[in-house]
Design a protein around this motif. Structure first.
Motif, PDB file in Angstrom:
ATOM      1  N   HIS A  86       0.772  -1.035   0.132  1.00 25.49           N
ATOM      2  CA  HIS A  86      -0.021  -0.039  -0.178  1.00 25.49           C
ATOM      3  C   HIS A  86       0.793   1.327  -0.192  1.00 25.49           C
ATOM      4  CE1 HIS A  86      -3.454   2.317   0.654  1.00 25.49           C
ATOM      5  NE2 HIS A  86      -2.745   3.190   1.526  1.00 25.49           N
ATOM      6  N   HIS A  88       1.264   5.323  -1.884  1.00 24.08           N
ATOM      7  CA  HIS A  88       0.862   6.577  -2.690  1.00 24.08           C
ATOM      8  C   HIS A  88       2.091   7.340  -3.107  1.00 24.08           C
ATOM      9  CE1 HIS A  88      -3.237   6.467  -0.756  1.00 24.08           C
ATOM     10  NE2 HIS A  88      -2.650   5.854  -0.087  1.00 24.08           N
ATOM     11  N   HIS A 225      -9.356   2.314   1.456  1.00 21.94           N
ATOM     12  CA  HIS A 225      -8.925   2.617   2.896  1.00 21.94           C
ATOM     13  C   HIS A 225     -10.315   2.470   3.901  1.00 21.94           C
ATOM     14  CE1 HIS A 225      -6.296   5.128   0.358  1.00 21.94           C
ATOM     15  NE2 HIS A 225      -5.531   4.927   1.500  1.00 21.94           N
ATOM     16  N   HIS A 290      -5.698  -0.850   6.341  1.00 19.06           N
ATOM     17  CA  HIS A 290      -5.707  -0.123   7.723  1.00 19.06           C
ATOM     18  C   HIS A 290      -6.620  -1.045   8.759  1.00 19.06           C
ATOM     19  CE1 HIS A 290      -3.430   2.932   6.047  1.00 19.06           C
ATOM     20  NE2 HIS A 290      -4.412   3.473   5.439  1.00 19.06           N
ATOM     21  N   ASP A 343       2.408   3.212   2.964  1.00 16.81           N
ATOM     22  CA  ASP A 343       1.436   4.360   2.864  1.00 16.81           C
ATOM     23  C   ASP A 343       2.395   5.456   1.965  1.00 16.81           C
ATOM     24  OD1 ASP A 343      -1.193   5.618   2.969  1.00 16.81           O
ATOM     25  OD2 ASP A 343      -1.557   5.174   5.005  1.00 16.81           O
TER      26      ASP A 343
END
Ligand SMILES: [Zn+2]
Length: 438
Positions: A86, A88, A225, A290, A343
């Protein structure tokens, strides 16, 4: 080793032949090979042909059984490339720019303000910088969410990348279907790809449902998420709190608030929820980031649910926000496949999965280092539906390998998790793409 002499270039020793396969063979030797498939191998080596691993074992045996030049990595541990479940990369340039805020909602507003100052050019630079950093720290595959799928064609990823279009329709003028179609148009030129309705509070039920339909039809993956913050729980369960107020102020309907938990809405309980049919069918395709905030009723729901999604825990982002403790043991005992992710750097300091494994170990010292390494190799490979070709060193698997220096510690897995610098060497899909010079 001279770290100042790091070589950043993409070094392709293997030249693809005309039909797209590779013709070269090589034998890579290291002091220890950690296959994850079995016990670590002393004086081990891996034979690679093109982009595939063809043999693994003790160097003497491999040498007699296989042709090809030997690349001797010396006093190194060789392991499967790490997989970030995960991330970005859009926000790599926001490292250190957003200090921890009083609330999750404040952070959303702070990142929105920071994003308003960035141009498409900034995002392309940010994504490229992120790829370089991930590669340097031994990541060979990544699940990357991008809010700008139209920029993908301007980026050349040096590692295996699952591009997920991050979709938000909270203020969108188009319908959910149009939004998804436009994203697919950009994603269609890349492979593999997936869809990421951002979260229950920013993506409509229609958008979730549409993504579920596409996933079934195109056999793609989905990610979102979920149950990340206390404020998200407050919003959906109680119809109150800062996130609820903020979201309401920007015009999102709130008729799904004040009743169910985020997980309840997502999985679809009670059975009357319209979301149930949209998501329920596609649950095994979901990689859920999460899951920090879960109630006892949520656990009942998870226990009763037959089909399981995959869970990504981001230990340092979790710490940055000060979320409730992650219920690792409970989720694991319910059979969830738990992976690690970094993240974005808007809530983390680096894209190193070694840093992430160490942060996890600090919170869960009772979990073995071997199991922690699996959360950055085998488990994410499974979540990405690549558990067969990736995540382990086995004959027939993709040649994604990284090397870290051996230390004095006796436990190989502990040594791996202790790696706090760039990896010494890495290979992605049979190409050597990173090495520190002696
Ligand atoms: Zn995220």
């Amino acid at each position: 080793m001279d770290h100042s002499a790091q070589r950043h270039g993409y070094k392709a020793y293997l030249t693809p032949v005309r039909d797209g396969r590779y013709s070269s063979k090589m034998i890579i030797r290291a002091r220890i090979v950690v296959t994850i498939d079995g016990a670590p191998i002393e004086n081990g080596s891996v034979a690679v042909s093109g982009n595939r691993i063809v043999d693994v074992g003790r160097f003497d045996d491999i040498k007699t059984r296989n042709a090809g030049d030997t690349v001797d990595l010396g006093e190194q541990l060789l392991l499967p490339g790490l997989i970030n479940a995960h991330c970005h990369l859009d926000y790599t340039c926001l490292r250190g720019k957003i200090p921890p805020q009083k609330s999750f909602t404040d952070w959303i507003q702070a990142i929105n303000a920071a994003k308003a100052k960035l141009s498409p050019k900034d995002y392309v630079a940010s994504i490229n910088e992120g790829f370089e950093e991930a590669k340097r720290f031994g990541t060979t595959a990544i699940a990357n969410l991008t809010a700008f799928p139209e920029l993908i064609s301007q980026v050349q990823s040096p590692i295996r990348t699952w591009w997920f279009a991050e979709l938000i329709d909270i203020r969108a003028l188009e319908s959910a279907n149009e939004l998804v179609d436009a994203a697919i148009e950009s994603l269609g030129r890349t492979a593999p790809w997936g869809l990421a309705p951002h979260a229950l509070f920013t993506a409509s039920k229609d958008l979730f449902r549409r993504c579920g339909e596409i996933a079934q039809r195109e056999h793609i993956l989905l990610t979102t998420h979920l149950a990340e913050s206390r404020e998200e729980m407050e919003m959906f369960r109680d119809g109150a709190g800062p996130l609820y107020e903020f979201i309401k102020s920007i015009g999102r309907p709130t008729n799904d608030c004040g009743n169910e938990t985020p997980l309840g809405l997502f999985v679809g309980a009670p059975p009357s929820t319209s979301l149930r049919t949209g998501l329920g069918r596609a649950l095994p395709r979901w990689i859920v980031a999460h899951l920090n905030e879960l109630t006892e009723s949520d656990f009942d729901l998870l226990e009763r649910s037959n089909s399981k999604f995959h869970v990504v825990h981001c230990p340092r982002s979790h710490k940055y926000f000060g979320h409730s403790p992650f219920t690792f043991e409970r989720l694991r005992s319910l059979g969830f496949n738990i992976c690690l992710g970094t993240d974005s750097l808007a809530s983390n300091e680096s894209l190193s999965l070694f840093d992430e494994m160490r942060a996890f170990q600090k919170n869960f010292p009772q979990v073995s280092p071997e199991e922690i390494l699996r959360m950055a190799t085998v488990n994410p490979a499974r979540a990405l539906r690549y558990e067969n070709p990736l995540g382990q060193i086995r004959p027939g698997f993709g040649a994604d390998l990284v090397a870290v220096p051996c230390s004095t510690s006796t436990d190989e897995f502990e040594q791996i998790i202790a790696c706090d610098a760039a990896v010494s060497w890495s290979m992605v899909n049979g190409n050597i793409n990173w090495m520190l010079e002696e």
